[in-house]
Design an enzyme around this catalytic site. Structure first.
Site, mmCIF file in Angstrom:
data_model
loop_
_atom_site.group_PDB
_atom_site.id
_atom_site.type_symbol
_atom_site.label_atom_id
_atom_site.label_comp_id
_atom_site.label_asym_id
_atom_site.label_seq_id
_atom_site.Cartn_x
_atom_site.Cartn_y
_atom_site.Cartn_z
ATOM 1 N N LYS A 131 3.144 14.937 -14.856
ATOM 2 C CA LYS A 131 4.098 14.700 -15.951
ATOM 3 C C LYS A 131 5.124 13.688 -15.472
ATOM 4 C CE LYS A 131 7.670 15.662 -17.972
ATOM 5 N NZ LYS A 131 8.406 14.442 -18.356
ATOM 6 N N GLU A 138 12.352 19.398 -5.083
ATOM 7 C CA GLU A 138 13.065 18.292 -4.411
ATOM 8 C C GLU A 138 14.163 17.866 -5.372
ATOM 9 O OE1 GLU A 138 12.573 17.245 -1.484
ATOM 10 O OE2 GLU A 138 10.494 17.660 -0.950
ATOM 11 N N CYS A 146 17.674 9.807 -4.449
ATOM 12 C CA CYS A 146 18.136 11.174 -4.202
ATOM 13 C C CYS A 146 18.883 11.279 -2.878
ATOM 14 C CB CYS A 146 16.956 12.130 -4.233
ATOM 15 S SG CYS A 146 15.612 11.588 -3.184
ATOM 16 N N GLU A 184 26.659 14.432 -7.822
ATOM 17 C CA GLU A 184 25.711 13.325 -7.674
ATOM 18 C C GLU A 184 25.897 12.358 -8.844
ATOM 19 O OE1 GLU A 184 21.502 14.058 -8.448
ATOM 20 O OE2 GLU A 184 21.052 12.993 -6.606
HETATM 21 P P1 NAD Z 1 15.481 15.371 -14.420
HETATM 22 O O1 NAD Z 1 15.689 16.659 -13.726
HETATM 23 O O2 NAD Z 1 16.210 15.108 -15.683
HETATM 24 O O3 NAD Z 1 13.926 15.175 -14.779
HETATM 25 C C1 NAD Z 1 12.917 15.234 -13.792
HETATM 26 C C2 NAD Z 1 11.591 15.518 -14.474
HETATM 27 O O4 NAD Z 1 11.631 16.827 -15.044
HETATM 28 C C3 NAD Z 1 11.250 14.579 -15.632
HETATM 29 O O5 NAD Z 1 9.857 14.350 -15.661
HETATM 30 C C4 NAD Z 1 11.689 15.377 -16.840
HETATM 31 O O6 NAD Z 1 11.010 15.003 -18.027
HETATM 32 C C5 NAD Z 1 11.299 16.784 -16.414
HETATM 33 N N1 NAD Z 1 12.060 17.855 -17.085
HETATM 34 C C6 NAD Z 1 13.246 17.773 -17.738
HETATM 35 N N2 NAD Z 1 13.605 18.976 -18.230
HETATM 36 C C7 NAD Z 1 12.627 19.849 -17.864
HETATM 37 C C8 NAD Z 1 12.434 21.248 -18.032
HETATM 38 N N3 NAD Z 1 13.318 21.987 -18.692
HETATM 39 N N4 NAD Z 1 11.334 21.819 -17.501
HETATM 40 C C9 NAD Z 1 10.438 21.097 -16.823
HETATM 41 N N5 NAD Z 1 10.552 19.755 -16.624
HETATM 42 C C10 NAD Z 1 11.648 19.146 -17.133
HETATM 43 O O7 NAD Z 1 15.766 14.263 -13.316
HETATM 44 P P2 NAD Z 1 15.789 12.679 -13.493
HETATM 45 O O8 NAD Z 1 17.039 12.355 -14.224
HETATM 46 O O9 NAD Z 1 14.474 12.182 -14.012
HETATM 47 O O10 NAD Z 1 15.867 12.209 -11.967
HETATM 48 C C11 NAD Z 1 17.040 12.155 -11.269
HETATM 49 C C12 NAD Z 1 17.239 13.378 -10.402
HETATM 50 O O11 NAD Z 1 16.122 13.547 -9.534
HETATM 51 C C13 NAD Z 1 18.429 13.241 -9.494
HETATM 52 O O12 NAD Z 1 19.174 14.441 -9.480
HETATM 53 C C14 NAD Z 1 17.818 13.004 -8.128
HETATM 54 O O13 NAD Z 1 18.610 13.359 -7.046
HETATM 55 C C15 NAD Z 1 16.570 13.800 -8.209
HETATM 56 N N6 NAD Z 1 15.611 13.312 -7.216
HETATM 57 C C16 NAD Z 1 15.358 14.076 -6.102
HETATM 58 C C17 NAD Z 1 14.486 13.615 -5.114
HETATM 59 C C18 NAD Z 1 14.189 14.415 -3.873
HETATM 60 O O14 NAD Z 1 13.205 14.131 -3.218
HETATM 61 N N7 NAD Z 1 15.000 15.409 -3.537
HETATM 62 C C19 NAD Z 1 13.868 12.387 -5.288
HETATM 63 C C20 NAD Z 1 14.150 11.647 -6.419
HETATM 64 C C21 NAD Z 1 15.011 12.132 -7.390
#
Ligand code: NAD
Length: 490
Positions: free
Chosen positions: A185, A260, A294, A394
């Site tokens: 996804k 993550e 991240c 963040e």
């Molecule tokens: P997000 O949490 O909004 O979305 C991440 C993914 O989850 C997307 O595919 C989204 O469609 C899906 N999603 C959203 N709501 C959901 C739900 N209720 N149930 C299941 N899936 C759902 O994050 P984002 O804005 O896409 O990415 C940024 C975030 O990701 C930042 O907080 C960043 O730190 C984190 N990040 C972490 C790492 C790591 O390795 N720790 C790496 C990259 C990004």
């Protein structure tokens, strides 16, 4: 003028059981180029029905003992992953360009960092396919006891928008090497590269159902996968808020979960550091990937003795870093991923000013050629206190919070006073001090005299609310396998 688009972007569909299909009800969403504000194309938006179709497909591919996936040897799985890597490499310019158009990251990063790493990750786990095994536990004279390391089943790989393909490869590589089937996804902001790689996977010979791809909103496609009883494991990368929701929703079916999540990583500069290197490291630590990283070094902790000189040099360097057309090979700071994310970052800049931090660089939205792109100056706040919102939360954009400290003890305390624990760095020429502070820092990765360096064999993941589980390296494979103990009485 922004460079002309070379990649042809066709409308995106869902990949279910080896076929490209419309979403049920024909629903689509627009995907936007953040550098221009223009719609790139429409993408099918997966519904709960589509989640169910994809899960049934992935289950069939995993559960059928006579199906292509179950009959494949580990060596053939390895060859298949290697072919995927070869095909991505052969199409690297096109796929990198798609990534840049959809995400706004500089083509320099997509073409020379993200995509080569994706290729490397698939090759690394191709090698692991034949090396996943249990143990013989030789402890009883009257029994033959051993363990089998088996695939988990159907894995939902839920990926954010900042490194769309790279973070997907961290999940797909080990999941497929271990023999699982996957439902991928992508984030709705950045689905296009996943769909192109889906085509390449079919070309590589991926059997139907082994990789399904479901673009769509998180609240529907993502949550649908997390709640579905036919999914065995959720590998999630995203924000901490959504990660908590994933954990709660996965609890009903006791799914395996790895998370993550976010970070607010401290980049600590001691007075005895090589300042030229540390200034560069502070800059790439926060501005690489537009700060949408991240592990971004978003809190800069500088020893008071060198604070003024260090900040002076960093600000001077930052003023030379201009946001530019992501397709221009010379650009090092691209477009923020979306208007919504830009607004979030701007709100943090306002919060920093309101809390009394000193804005010493950037802080403004920029228009290139009078266009509607989401460009922002690289931004630095100085005189930040660790309790301020811009030091605790963040921001996920090119905004740095600089915090002075008096000594190493205080630096470690400030570094750890945060809910996150993804990464940290320390710059010093004193080996003893380096080792001492490495031990004190509550972070999954600590760099010494470096920032933002990764290796496919080195595990990556968080302490505290940055998540749990590790990606990359041999450790990732443990999160995609079950261990079965076998006792054969003799
Ligand atoms: P997000 O949490 O909004 O979305 C991440 C993914 O989850 C997307 O595919 C989204 O469609 C899906 N999603 C959203 N709501 C959901 C739900 N209720 N149930 C299941 N899936 C759902 O994050 P984002 O804005 O896409 O990415 C940024 C975030 O990701 C930042 O907080 C960043 O730190 C984190 N990040 C972490 C790492 C790591 O390795 N720790 C790496 C990259 C990004």
């Amino acid at each position: 003028m922004l460079a002309a688009t070379r990649a042809k972007i066709a409308p995106g569909k869902l990949l279910i059981h080896g076929e490209w299909v419309e979403a049920s009800g024909g629903r689509t969403f627009d995907t936007i180029n953040p550098a221009t504000g223009e719609v790139l194309t429409q993408v099918a938006s997966a519904t709960a029905d589509d989640v169910d179709r994809a899960v049934r497909s992935a289950r069939r591919a995993f559960d059928d003992p006579n199906g292509a996936w179950q009959k494949m040897t580990a060596a053939d799985r390895g060859k298949l992953l290697w072919r995927v890597a070869d095909l991505i490499e052969r199409n690297i310019d096109e796929v990198a360009e798609i990534e840049t158009l959809d995400n706004g990251k500089p083509i320099f990063e997509s073409r020379y960092v993200d995509l080569p790493t994706v290729v490397e990750v698939f090759r690394y786990y191709a090698g692991w396919a034949t090396k996943i095994c249990g143990d013989t536990i030789n402890s009883r004279p009257n029994a033959f006891t051993y363990t089998l390391r088996e695939p988990l089943g159907v894995v939902a790989a839920i990926v954010p928008w900042n490194f769309p393909l790279l973070l997907a490869s961290w999940k797909l590589g080990p999941a497929l090497a271990a023999g699982n089937t996957v439902i991928w996804k992508p984030a709705s902001q950045t689905s296009l590269s996943a769909l192109r790689v889906g085509e390449l996977m079919i070309e590589a010979g991926m059997p139907p159902g082994v990789v399904n791809i479901l673009p769509g909103p998180g609240a529907e496609a993502g949550m649908g996968l997390v709640k579905h009883p036919g999914v065995d494991k959720v590998a999630f990368t995203g924000s901490t808020a959504v990660g908590k929701e994933v954990m709660r929703n996965a609890a009903d079916t006791v799914k395996r979960v790895t998370l993550e999540l976010g970070g607010k990583s401290p980049n600590i500069v001691l007075a005895d550091a090589n300042l030229d290197e540390a200034v560069k490291g502070a800059s790439t630590g926060i501005f690489y990937g537009k700060g949408e990283v991240c592990a971004a070094g978003s809190r800069l902790l500088v020893e008071r003795k060198i604070h003024d000189e260090f900040l002076g040099r960093l600000v001077e360097r930052t003023r030379k870093l201009k946001p530019g057309d992501p397709l221009d090979p010379k650009t090092r700071l691209g477009a923020i991923v979306s208007e919504q994310q830009l607004n979030t970052v701007m709100a943090y800049i306002e919060a920093g000013k309101a809390e009394g931090a000193q804005l010493v660089a950037g802080g403004n939205r920029v228009s290139l050629d009078g266009g509607k792109g989401c460009f922002l100056e690289p931004t630095i706040f100085d005189g930040v206190s660790n309790h301020m919102k811009i030091a605790q939360e963040e921001i996920f954009g090119p905004v740095l919070a600089a915090i002075p400290f008096e000594d190493v003890e205080q630096a470690a305390d400030i570094a750890n006073q945060n809910i996150y624990g993804l990464a940290a760095a320390v710059w010093t020429s004193d080996v003893k001090k380096a080792h001492a502070i490495v031990k004190r820092l509550k972070a999954g990765t600590v760099w010494v005299n470096a920032y933002n360096l990764y290796d496919v064999a080195l595990p990556f993941g968080g302490y505290k609310q940055s998540g749990f589980g590790r990606e990359l390296g041999a450790q990732a494979l443990e999160h995609y396998t079950e261990l079965k103990s076998v006792w054969m009485q003799l």
